[in-house]
Design a protein around this motif. Structure first.
Motif, PDB file in Angstrom:
ATOM      1  N   CYS A   5     -11.644 -27.630 -75.577  1.00  0.00           N
ATOM      2  CA  CYS A   5     -10.635 -26.720 -75.865  1.00  0.00           C
ATOM      3  C   CYS A   5      -9.607 -27.021 -76.699  1.00  0.00           C
ATOM      4  N   ARG A   6      -9.428 -28.612 -76.762  1.00  0.00           N
ATOM      5  CA  ARG A   6      -8.307 -29.066 -77.615  1.00  0.00           C
ATOM      6  C   ARG A   6      -8.962 -29.041 -79.212  1.00  0.00           C
ATOM      7  N   CYS A   7     -10.322 -29.388 -79.271  1.00  0.00           N
ATOM      8  CA  CYS A   7     -10.811 -29.075 -80.485  1.00  0.00           C
ATOM      9  C   CYS A   7     -10.936 -27.850 -81.161  1.00  0.00           C
ATOM     10  N   LEU A   8     -11.183 -26.697 -80.318  1.00  0.00           N
ATOM     11  CA  LEU A   8     -11.022 -25.620 -80.812  1.00  0.00           C
ATOM     12  C   LEU A   8      -9.424 -24.998 -81.100  1.00  0.00           C
ATOM     13  N   ALA A   9      -8.683 -25.443 -80.465  1.00  0.00           N
ATOM     14  CA  ALA A   9      -7.297 -25.043 -80.515  1.00  0.00           C
ATOM     15  C   ALA A   9      -6.811 -25.659 -81.903  1.00  0.00           C
ATOM     16  N   SER A  10      -7.075 -26.757 -82.167  1.00  0.00           N
ATOM     17  CA  SER A  10      -6.841 -27.517 -83.512  1.00  0.00           C
ATOM     18  C   SER A  10      -7.681 -26.691 -84.624  1.00  0.00           C
ATOM     19  N   MET A  11      -8.654 -26.119 -84.387  1.00  0.00           N
ATOM     20  CA  MET A  11      -9.416 -25.484 -85.669  1.00  0.00           C
ATOM     21  C   MET A  11      -8.435 -24.106 -85.681  1.00  0.00           C
ATOM     22  N   ALA A  12      -8.167 -23.365 -84.396  1.00  0.00           N
ATOM     23  CA  ALA A  12      -7.340 -22.130 -84.668  1.00  0.00           C
ATOM     24  C   ALA A  12      -6.084 -22.359 -85.144  1.00  0.00           C
ATOM     25  N   ARG A  13      -5.495 -23.602 -85.122  1.00  0.00           N
ATOM     26  CA  ARG A  13      -4.256 -23.858 -85.770  1.00  0.00           C
ATOM     27  C   ARG A  13      -4.218 -23.963 -87.094  1.00  0.00           C
ATOM     28  N   GLY A  14      -5.517 -24.027 -87.882  1.00  0.00           N
ATOM     29  CA  GLY A  14      -5.724 -24.085 -88.901  1.00  0.00           C
ATOM     30  C   GLY A  14      -5.277 -23.081 -89.805  1.00  0.00           C
ATOM     31  N   SER A  15      -6.153 -22.726 -90.852  1.00  0.00           N
ATOM     32  CA  SER A  15      -6.065 -21.456 -91.790  1.00  0.00           C
ATOM     33  C   SER A  15      -5.886 -20.393 -90.793  1.00  0.00           C
ATOM     34  N   ARG A  16      -5.587 -19.123 -91.386  1.00  0.00           N
ATOM     35  CA  ARG A  16      -5.604 -17.712 -90.791  1.00  0.00           C
ATOM     36  C   ARG A  16      -7.008 -17.557 -90.531  1.00  0.00           C
ATOM     37  N   SER A  53      -3.156 -20.018 -76.505  1.00  0.00           N
ATOM     38  CA  SER A  53      -1.780 -19.818 -77.131  1.00  0.00           C
ATOM     39  C   SER A  53      -2.112 -19.983 -78.796  1.00  0.00           C
ATOM     40  N   ALA A  54      -2.971 -20.822 -79.006  1.00  0.00           N
ATOM     41  CA  ALA A  54      -3.339 -21.050 -80.633  1.00  0.00           C
ATOM     42  C   ALA A  54      -4.055 -19.879 -81.205  1.00  0.00           C
ATOM     43  N   LEU A  55      -5.000 -19.148 -80.206  1.00  0.00           N
ATOM     44  CA  LEU A  55      -5.728 -17.964 -80.637  1.00  0.00           C
ATOM     45  C   LEU A  55      -4.914 -16.814 -80.742  1.00  0.00           C
ATOM     46  N   THR A  56      -3.841 -16.703 -79.981  1.00  0.00           N
ATOM     47  CA  THR A  56      -3.114 -15.561 -80.235  1.00  0.00           C
ATOM     48  C   THR A  56      -2.110 -15.366 -81.392  1.00  0.00           C
ATOM     49  N   TYR A  57      -1.861 -16.501 -82.280  1.00  0.00           N
ATOM     50  CA  TYR A  57      -1.091 -16.158 -83.394  1.00  0.00           C
ATOM     51  C   TYR A  57      -1.847 -15.462 -84.449  1.00  0.00           C
ATOM     52  N   ASP A  58      -3.227 -15.271 -84.117  1.00  0.00           N
ATOM     53  CA  ASP A  58      -4.012 -14.053 -84.693  1.00  0.00           C
ATOM     54  C   ASP A  58      -3.546 -12.692 -84.629  1.00  0.00           C
ATOM     55  N   VAL A  59      -3.282 -12.016 -85.274  1.00  0.00           N
ATOM     56  CA  VAL A  59      -2.676 -10.445 -84.833  1.00  0.00           C
ATOM     57  C   VAL A  59      -3.463 -10.009 -84.088  1.00  0.00           C
ATOM     58  N   ALA A  60      -4.954  -9.841 -84.502  1.00  0.00           N
ATOM     59  CA  ALA A  60      -6.015  -9.060 -83.716  1.00  0.00           C
ATOM     60  C   ALA A  60      -6.340  -9.730 -82.328  1.00  0.00           C
ATOM     61  N   SER A  61      -6.162 -10.912 -82.242  1.00  0.00           N
ATOM     62  CA  SER A  61      -6.366 -11.726 -80.981  1.00  0.00           C
ATOM     63  C   SER A  61      -5.135 -11.386 -79.919  1.00  0.00           C
ATOM     64  N   ALA A  62      -4.060 -11.418 -80.431  1.00  0.00           N
ATOM     65  CA  ALA A  62      -3.089 -10.956 -79.805  1.00  0.00           C
ATOM     66  C   ALA A  62      -2.895  -9.785 -79.382  1.00  0.00           C
ATOM     67  N   ALA A  63      -3.254  -8.833 -80.173  1.00  0.00           N
ATOM     68  CA  ALA A  63      -3.206  -7.506 -79.751  1.00  0.00           C
ATOM     69  C   ALA A  63      -4.240  -7.236 -78.570  1.00  0.00           C
ATOM     70  N   LYS A  64      -5.378  -7.790 -78.620  1.00  0.00           N
ATOM     71  CA  LYS A  64      -6.490  -7.819 -77.480  1.00  0.00           C
ATOM     72  C   LYS A  64      -5.955  -8.329 -76.450  1.00  0.00           C
ATOM     73  N   VAL A  65      -5.258  -9.305 -76.257  1.00  0.00           N
ATOM     74  CA  VAL A  65      -4.623  -9.880 -75.206  1.00  0.00           C
ATOM     75  C   VAL A  65      -3.698  -9.071 -74.424  1.00  0.00           C
ATOM     76  N   CYS A  66      -2.814  -8.685 -75.431  1.00  0.00           N
ATOM     77  CA  CYS A  66      -1.525  -7.939 -74.817  1.00  0.00           C
ATOM     78  C   CYS A  66      -1.925  -6.604 -74.612  1.00  0.00           C
ATOM     79  N   SER A  67      -3.026  -5.815 -74.899  1.00  0.00           N
ATOM     80  CA  SER A  67      -3.449  -4.669 -74.402  1.00  0.00           C
ATOM     81  C   SER A  67      -3.794  -4.698 -72.875  1.00  0.00           C
ATOM     82  N   THR A  68      -4.491  -5.858 -72.654  1.00  0.00           N
ATOM     83  CA  THR A  68      -5.137  -5.885 -71.359  1.00  0.00           C
ATOM     84  C   THR A  68      -3.845  -5.952 -70.038  1.00  0.00           C
TER      85      THR A  68
END
Length: 111
Positions: A5-16, A53-68
């Protein structure tokens, strides 16, 4: 699991683009599942929160999470459960990787 999870979070914090690609494969649902299944394990649950938290900085991911909403078995419900179960470790995680405003606003309304 926590290390992954930490590894994936660090990847998500990278480029858009990296964040978008991780969101495209539905990783937010996997982060929610980790938080739900391992709620009693502080380290795993809070790293699942870090990842979501790191993933939801992407607009599409945040929209998916917030819509549920806070329906059971959703990423937002899992996030809320971890924050309720582990308040101090959650605060530490969110200092390093804060929640995006849209997600934070929904959680504040739920409290």
């Amino acid at each position: 699991i926590a290390a992954e999870c930490r590894c994936l979070a660090s990847m998500a914090r990278g480029s858009r683009r990296s964040s978008r690609r991780l969101g495209d494969i539905g990783l937010e649902a996997d982060a929610a599942e980790v938080m739900e299944k391992f709620l009693q394990n502080r380290e795993v649950a809070t790293t699942g929160l870090l990842l979501l938290s790191a993933l939801t900085y992407d607009v599409a991911s945040a929209a998916k999470v917030c819509s549920t909403g806070l329906d059971p078995k959703t990423p937002l419900a899992a996030l809320y459960a971890v924050m309720k179960r582990w308040p101090l470790p959650t605060k530490e995680v969110l200092k390093w990787q804060p929640l995006p405003p849209a997600v934070k606003e929904l959680l504040d309304k739920a409290r």
